[in-house]
Design a protein around this motif. Structure first.
Motif, PDB file in Angstrom:
ATOM      1  N   THR A   1       0.868  -1.182   0.000  1.00  0.00           N
ATOM      2  CA  THR A   1       0.000   0.000   0.000  1.00  0.00           C
ATOM      3  C   THR A   1       0.901   1.227   0.000  1.00  0.00           C
ATOM      4  N   ALA A   2       0.755   2.070  -1.032  1.00  0.00           N
ATOM      5  CA  ALA A   2       1.622   3.255  -1.143  1.00  0.00           C
ATOM      6  C   ALA A   2       0.989   4.258  -2.092  1.00  0.00           C
ATOM      7  N   GLY A   3       1.519   5.478  -2.060  1.00  0.00           N
ATOM      8  CA  GLY A   3       1.030   6.520  -2.968  1.00  0.00           C
ATOM      9  C   GLY A   3       2.184   7.390  -3.407  1.00  0.00           C
ATOM     10  N   VAL A   4       1.957   8.176  -4.444  1.00  0.00           N
ATOM     11  CA  VAL A   4       3.009   9.080  -4.915  1.00  0.00           C
ATOM     12  C   VAL A   4       2.379  10.321  -5.522  1.00  0.00           C
ATOM     13  N   LEU A   5       3.025  11.445  -5.295  1.00  0.00           N
ATOM     14  CA  LEU A   5       2.613  12.713  -5.892  1.00  0.00           C
ATOM     15  C   LEU A   5       3.805  13.260  -6.658  1.00  0.00           C
ATOM     16  N   MET A   6       3.566  13.691  -7.906  1.00  0.00           N
ATOM     17  CA  MET A   6       4.675  14.169  -8.740  1.00  0.00           C
ATOM     18  C   MET A   6       4.337  15.497  -9.387  1.00  0.00           C
ATOM     19  N   GLY A   7       5.386  16.248  -9.706  1.00  0.00           N
ATOM     20  CA  GLY A   7       5.191  17.544 -10.350  1.00  0.00           C
ATOM     21  C   GLY A   7       6.505  18.301 -10.361  1.00  0.00           C
ATOM     22  N   SER A   8       6.412  19.637 -10.472  1.00  0.00           N
ATOM     23  CA  SER A   8       7.631  20.451 -10.499  1.00  0.00           C
ATOM     24  C   SER A   8       8.148  20.628  -9.077  1.00  0.00           C
ATOM     25  N   LYS A   9       9.428  20.942  -8.982  1.00  0.00           N
ATOM     26  CA  LYS A   9      10.046  21.165  -7.674  1.00  0.00           C
ATOM     27  C   LYS A   9       9.333  22.323  -6.954  1.00  0.00           C
ATOM     28  N   GLU A  10       9.043  23.365  -7.715  1.00  0.00           N
ATOM     29  CA  GLU A  10       8.408  24.547  -7.113  1.00  0.00           C
ATOM     30  C   GLU A  10       7.071  24.183  -6.441  1.00  0.00           C
ATOM     31  N   LEU A  11       6.288  23.344  -7.118  1.00  0.00           N
ATOM     32  CA  LEU A  11       4.974  22.990  -6.560  1.00  0.00           C
ATOM     33  C   LEU A  11       5.055  21.895  -5.497  1.00  0.00           C
ATOM     34  N   LEU A  12       6.094  21.060  -5.585  1.00  0.00           N
ATOM     35  CA  LEU A  12       6.174  19.956  -4.628  1.00  0.00           C
ATOM     36  C   LEU A  12       6.852  20.322  -3.310  1.00  0.00           C
ATOM     37  N   MET A  13       7.756  21.302  -3.339  1.00  0.00           N
ATOM     38  CA  MET A  13       8.469  21.631  -2.096  1.00  0.00           C
ATOM     39  C   MET A  13       7.514  21.974  -0.941  1.00  0.00           C
ATOM     40  N   PRO A  14       6.452  22.770  -1.180  1.00  0.00           N
ATOM     41  CA  PRO A  14       5.560  23.073  -0.047  1.00  0.00           C
ATOM     42  C   PRO A  14       4.799  21.859   0.485  1.00  0.00           C
ATOM     43  N   VAL A  15       4.717  20.792  -0.310  1.00  0.00           N
ATOM     44  CA  VAL A  15       3.999  19.583   0.138  1.00  0.00           C
ATOM     45  C   VAL A  15       4.832  18.833   1.186  1.00  0.00           C
ATOM     46  N   TRP A  16       6.139  19.032   1.131  1.00  0.00           N
ATOM     47  CA  TRP A  16       7.065  18.244   1.967  1.00  0.00           C
ATOM     48  C   TRP A  16       6.739  18.378   3.459  1.00  0.00           C
TER      49      TRP A  16
END
Ligand code: PLP
Length: 390
Positions: free
Chosen positions: A217-232
């Motif tokens: 069971t796992a998930g992944v979110l992908m996109g640009s660095k700019e949009l992904l950094m705040p998700v961290w």
């Protein structure tokens, strides 16, 4: 569509990360450790303050098994960056909490858990959510007014395999200052890569095709660095990071992703064609059938038509239940994307939580059976369906 860019997808699924094991292991080892040690406080602070990349603490995702799986996943979708999660829902939750706070517009049929999160939980936090059908795109302009929103959809959809136009919807959303996220679980990066078509994010339940064996069971979110950094920070503090053991198991699975999915595409096409000819099947929902309404769009935006199809039996919901119960190779279970074939009757599983009126509004009939085509021989799967229908 034709394949683009650099090394092929199969090569990237095996060599798509820069990790090298000091002992020469050809597969990704499990760094089953919660924390990492440093020689000095100066070295520790270099990693803590982000001056140097390095492993630090597993919940933060700063673990070699996690780094490597994220690099491979990003490479497969053609993304700048990927964050991996303990489930597909965890990935979606982090996305909505980071980028959906100005409102989320969900188009078409999405996974039941996603619809529940959007309809019931996010509004409790003051997040405005709007759920529209695939044939209500005329409402999009009004809903997008004000900007800052997140448009979310699956294509092909569940269970009717409806195709939504990623390029057109992304262009419209961007023109109104919105971002676009696609749940690409059904297609997998082998069959569709939404970032190439203008989407900003791709999210997956890696539990399905990426994992491929119904064992993780796992998930992944992908996109640009700019949009992904705040998700961290959301992932870190929600504590929803993937476990190192799961990351390593997922890396094992990705090595066969391309051959698995291409075989599933081929078998699903054969099964769809056989079911189209069967007198006890009234309709087959499959993008690979030339008469299917989404066929032209699928040809345009997908590399393959996928391993998911839905049949509508010629009879009542009770007859569909009897067919599902009589199947021997297709196991009765609500998941998808594994090596074994699965069947579900949406009205008793994935869409059981909706009222009968809502299912009708969404064109989900009781006579529908959704099939996740596995890796058994297509002839055997067709024979199984024929014995169950007869
Ligand atoms: N998206 C889709 C299309 C799904 O089918 C599912 C689960 O069935 C999810 C997301 C949620 O994934 P998970 O069960 O890994 O949280």
């Amino acid at each position: 569509m034709t394949e683009s860019s650099k090394q092929g997808l199969s090569t990237r699924s095996i060599h798509g990360h820069s990790f090298t094991d000091a002992h020469g292991s050809p597969h990704l080892p499990v760094y089953d450790t919660t924390t990492f040690t440093f020689k000095s406080t100066a070295d520790l602070l270099d990693v803590v303050d982000g001056r140097k990349p390095g492993s630090l603490y597993t919940r933060y995702g700063l673990n070699p098994s996690i780094f490597a799986i994220e690099e491979t996943l990003a490479s497969l979708e053609g993304a700048e960056m990927a964050w991996s999660f303990c489930s597909g829902m965890a990935a979606e939750t982090a996305l909505f909490l980071t980028h959906g706070r100005e409102g989320v517009i969900c188009i078409g049929d999405a996974y039941g858990g996603t619809l529940e999160l959007l309809a019931n939980q996010l509004p409790l936090l003051g997040i405005r959510t709007h759920l529209i059908l695939g044939n209500e795109l005329d409402k999009l302009d009004t809903l997008l007014t004000g900007g800052g929103k997140l448009v979310f959809f699956e294509t092909p959809t569940n269970p009717a395999l409806e195709l939504l136009d990623i390029r057109t919807i992304s262009a419209k959303a961007h023109a109104n200052g919105a971002l676009v996220a696609i749940d690409n679980t059904f297609a997998s990066p082998v069959n569709q890569r939404p970032l190439e078509l203008g989407a900003d994010f791709v999210v997956h339940s890696a539990t399905k095709y990426l994992g491929g064996h119904s064992d993780l069971t796992a998930g992944v979110l992908m996109g640009s660095k700019e949009l992904l950094m705040p998700v961290w920070n959301w992932r870190k503090n929600l504590g929803s990071t993937i476990a190192p053991g799961t990351a390593s198991l997922l890396a094992r699975s990705l090595r066969t992703l391309v051959v698995r999915v291409r075989q599933q595409n081929e078998s699903a096409q054969r099964i769809a064609e056989a079911m189209e000819r069967h007198p006890k099947v009234s309709y087959v929902y499959y993008p690979g059938l030339v008469d299917f309404p989404g066929h032209a769009l699928a040809k345009d935006q997908m590399y393959g038509f996928g391993g998911m199809l839905t049949i509508e039996v010629a009879g009542s919901g009770e007859y569909a239940t009897r067919v599902a119960d009589r199947l021997k190779l297709f196991a009765l279970a609500p998941s998808l994307g594994g090596a074994e074939s699965l069947v579900t009757q949406p009205c008793t599983t994935t869409h059981h939580g909706l009222t009968a009126e809502e299912r009708t509004r969404r064109s989900i009939s009781d006579a529908m059976l959704r099939l996740s085509v596995g890796l058994e021989d297509a002839d055997d799967l067709i024979a199984d369906l024929e014995q169950a229908l007869d």
